[in-house]
Design an enzyme around this catalytic site. Structure first.
Site, short mmCIF file in Angstrom:
data_model
loop_
_atom_site.label_atom_id
_atom_site.label_comp_id
_atom_site.label_asym_id
_atom_site.label_seq_id
_atom_site.Cartn_x
_atom_site.Cartn_y
_atom_site.Cartn_z
N SER A 165 34.75 23.95 38.65
CA SER A 165 35.14 24.49 37.45
C SER A 165 36.29 23.59 36.70
CB SER A 165 35.82 26.04 37.79
OG SER A 165 36.59 26.50 36.81
N TYR A 168 42.03 31.50 43.08
CA TYR A 168 40.75 31.42 42.39
C TYR A 168 40.57 29.73 42.34
CZ TYR A 168 36.46 30.38 39.95
OH TYR A 168 35.38 29.74 39.41
N LYS A 208 38.42 26.46 44.52
CA LYS A 208 37.72 25.47 43.98
C LYS A 208 38.32 23.98 44.61
CE LYS A 208 34.68 28.02 42.21
NZ LYS A 208 33.28 27.89 42.66
P1 NAD Z 1 28.21 35.57 39.94
O1 NAD Z 1 29.18 36.20 40.36
O2 NAD Z 1 27.45 35.98 38.86
O3 NAD Z 1 27.36 34.68 40.87
C1 NAD Z 1 27.80 34.51 42.35
C2 NAD Z 1 26.75 34.96 43.23
O4 NAD Z 1 27.22 34.70 44.56
C3 NAD Z 1 26.56 36.42 43.16
O5 NAD Z 1 25.05 36.77 42.96
C4 NAD Z 1 27.12 37.00 44.45
O6 NAD Z 1 26.31 38.16 44.76
C5 NAD Z 1 27.02 36.12 45.43
N1 NAD Z 1 28.01 35.78 46.33
C6 NAD Z 1 29.26 35.97 46.37
N2 NAD Z 1 29.99 35.91 47.65
C7 NAD Z 1 28.84 35.65 48.65
C8 NAD Z 1 28.94 35.33 49.79
N3 NAD Z 1 29.91 35.43 50.66
N4 NAD Z 1 27.44 35.15 50.28
C9 NAD Z 1 26.53 34.99 49.68
N5 NAD Z 1 26.35 35.23 48.26
C10 NAD Z 1 27.61 35.36 47.58
O7 NAD Z 1 29.08 34.07 39.13
P2 NAD Z 1 28.38 32.83 38.31
O8 NAD Z 1 29.26 33.34 37.21
O9 NAD Z 1 27.05 32.95 38.34
O10 NAD Z 1 29.07 31.80 38.91
C11 NAD Z 1 28.66 30.96 40.04
C12 NAD Z 1 29.40 30.00 40.45
O11 NAD Z 1 30.12 29.30 39.31
C13 NAD Z 1 30.68 30.57 41.18
O12 NAD Z 1 31.02 29.79 42.34
C14 NAD Z 1 31.79 30.55 40.15
O13 NAD Z 1 33.04 30.31 40.64
C15 NAD Z 1 31.42 29.14 39.37
N6 NAD Z 1 31.86 28.98 38.05
C16 NAD Z 1 31.63 30.14 37.17
C17 NAD Z 1 32.21 30.12 36.04
C18 NAD Z 1 32.14 31.16 34.96
O14 NAD Z 1 32.81 31.29 33.86
N7 NAD Z 1 31.17 31.99 35.05
C19 NAD Z 1 32.99 29.06 35.61
C20 NAD Z 1 33.24 28.02 36.47
C21 NAD Z 1 32.60 27.81 37.59
N1 UFG Z 2 40.35 36.00 25.89
C1 UFG Z 2 40.81 36.89 24.74
N2 UFG Z 2 40.40 38.20 25.00
C2 UFG Z 2 39.83 38.72 26.16
C3 UFG Z 2 39.27 37.53 27.16
C4 UFG Z 2 39.66 36.45 26.81
O1 UFG Z 2 41.42 36.65 23.89
O2 UFG Z 2 39.61 39.88 26.32
C5 UFG Z 2 40.64 34.63 25.36
C6 UFG Z 2 41.36 33.85 26.51
O3 UFG Z 2 42.69 33.95 26.54
C7 UFG Z 2 41.07 32.47 26.27
C8 UFG Z 2 39.51 32.64 25.64
O4 UFG Z 2 39.43 34.09 25.31
O5 UFG Z 2 41.67 32.05 25.24
C9 UFG Z 2 38.39 32.44 26.94
O6 UFG Z 2 38.91 33.30 28.17
P1 UFG Z 2 37.86 33.76 29.48
O7 UFG Z 2 38.55 34.70 30.17
O8 UFG Z 2 36.42 33.96 28.82
O9 UFG Z 2 37.72 32.17 30.08
P2 UFG Z 2 38.83 31.23 30.72
O10 UFG Z 2 38.87 30.20 29.86
O11 UFG Z 2 40.14 31.80 30.80
O12 UFG Z 2 38.36 30.99 32.22
C10 UFG Z 2 37.06 30.73 32.41
C11 UFG Z 2 36.69 31.38 33.78
C12 UFG Z 2 37.41 30.62 34.90
C13 UFG Z 2 37.01 29.15 34.88
C14 UFG Z 2 37.29 28.52 33.21
C15 UFG Z 2 36.82 27.41 33.43
O13 UFG Z 2 37.07 32.92 33.80
O14 UFG Z 2 36.87 31.32 36.28
O15 UFG Z 2 36.70 29.56 32.35
O16 UFG Z 2 35.24 27.16 33.65
F1 UFG Z 2 37.71 28.39 35.84
#
Ligand code: NAD
Ligand code: UFG
Length: 337
Positions: free
Chosen positions: A123, A147, A151
């Protein structure tokens, strides 16, 4: 065959479609702690094929071993983990257990079974509060919450594994802000309870599930005072995983690669884009800054282009249109639509 941990989740469900389109065979391993079996059914309808799914936890070595015993796995895309920043502050041990311990158990199972190729969901959070933007992969790494630290730790663990045995192939994909949904409008992001992230909150406000969006901060040093992020369409992100797998055999070092568009949009700009795409009003009010947030975060995605031949192709209008299609067709997500 590709083992896709967390393949039922938001990014995983889009990625398995891309894998199928690219001709990869795969098996999903997920404990469904943050996803629904319905997402798999819907992907089956999109790709018109049954999907191999094993319900299990990556922290369960026996369950993993049975997957390696049943299928001839040659690489892993590792999505499984927990991702809520706020919850990670309250429950750090849970996050270290699921994310860090889970990855250790997974890598141990891989190692025992001679599987040494892994694409990991990292991330942009690993860059902490970057001194400048755009962010390149050589920026210093840091974390401000459990979190993010999980990572970073996983990145370090994977680097150590590579040092111990450089026949491993490790790709760390650093996602910026994934949004949007598959064009069918049948799969998308389905957060539990009140969304933490901006796009699902906007979408639920537009559809009438939430009254008003709180814009966290109006005095950042940005174009309009609200936070700026690099929103990337989840279908582009999915394609990045396929491109990483296509190239993985050729890598002879641990590859850290940003997946972003290179463009930063403010919260207010995203609200406006969503209103255009949906034709709905998104009421918003200014609220205090959210603790731990940074002003601006966007990628320099040129390394992904050079190394993977990957570029993001979908802009914010499409992200909002596709989010809206998903949200308006499924106002209650997978469960009750
Ligand atoms: P998500 O929660 O939709 O998907 C994660 C999946 O992993 C889910 O289906 C959950 O049931 C499964 N899971 C969690 N723990 C588990 C375990 N112990 N064993 C087996 N399955 C398990 O999340 P996502 O948005 O699809 O994110 C996927 C990956 O990308 C995550 O590692 C997350 O940290 C990373 N990531 C997400 C974002 C974002 O904003 N969505 C940004 C950066 C990185
Ligand atoms: N924001 C608002 N109101 C809300 C939610 C968010 O103003 O209700 C703003 C935040 O302050 C930020 C922007 O919208 O400026 C984006 O916020 P998000 O929560 O959507 O995303 P972040 O950038 O905070 O974080 C996300 C994921 C993290 C990841 C990161 C980089 O939540 O897990 O992107 O990948 F690490």
């Amino acid at each position: 065959m590709v083992l896709v941990t967390g393949g039922a989740g938001y990014i995983g469900s889009h990625t398995i479609i891309a894998l199928d389109e690219a001709g990869y065979d795969f098996v999903v391993f997920d404990n469904f702690c943050n996803s629904s079996k319905e997402s798999i059914t819907r992907v089956e309808n999109i790709i018109d094929k049954k999907i191999k799914v094993i319900e299990g936890d990556i922290r369960d070595a026996k369950a993993l071993q049975s997957v390696f015993d049943t299928y001839k796995i040659d690489s892993v895309i590792h999505f499984a983990g927990l991702k809520a920043v706020g919850e990670s502050v309250e429950k750090p041990l849970k996050y270290y257990d699921y994310n860090v311990n889970g990855t250790v158990v997974l890598c141990d199972a891989m190692s025992k079974n001679g599987v040494k190729k892994i694409v990991f969901s990292s991330s942009a959070t690993v860059y902490g509060d970057p001194a400048t933007t755009p962010i390149t992969e050589d920026f210093p790494l840091s974390a401000t919450n459990p979190y993010g630290r999980s990572k970073l730790m996983i990145e370090e663990i994977l680097r150590d594994i590579y040092v111990s045995d450089n026949s491993w192939k490790v790709v760390l994909l650093r996602y910026f802000n994934p949004v949007g949904a598959h064009e069918s409008g049948t799969i998308g992001e389905d957060p539990n309870g009140i969304p933490n992230n901006l796009m699902p909150f906007i979408a639920q406000t537009a559809v009438g599930k939430r009254d008003v969006l709180s814009v966290f901060g109006d005095d950042y040093d940005t174009k309009d005072g609200s936070g700026v992020r690099d929103y990337i369409h989840v279908v582009d992100l999915a394609d990045g995983h396929v491109k990483a797998l296509n190239k993985i055999d050729g890598f002879d070092e641990v590859m850290s690669i940003n997946l972003g568009t290179g463009n930063g949009y403010s919260v207010i700009e995203m609200v406006k884009a969503f209103e255009r795409a949906s034709g709905k009003k998104v009421p918003y009010k200014t609220a205090p800054r959210r603790s731990g947030d940074i002003a601006t975060c966007f990628a320099d995605p040129s390394y992904a282009k050079d190394i993977l031949g990957w570029v993001a192709t979908k802009g914010v209008d499409q992200m909002c249109e596709d989010s809206w299609r998903w949200q308006s067709n499924n106002p209650n997500g997978y469960a009750k639509s």
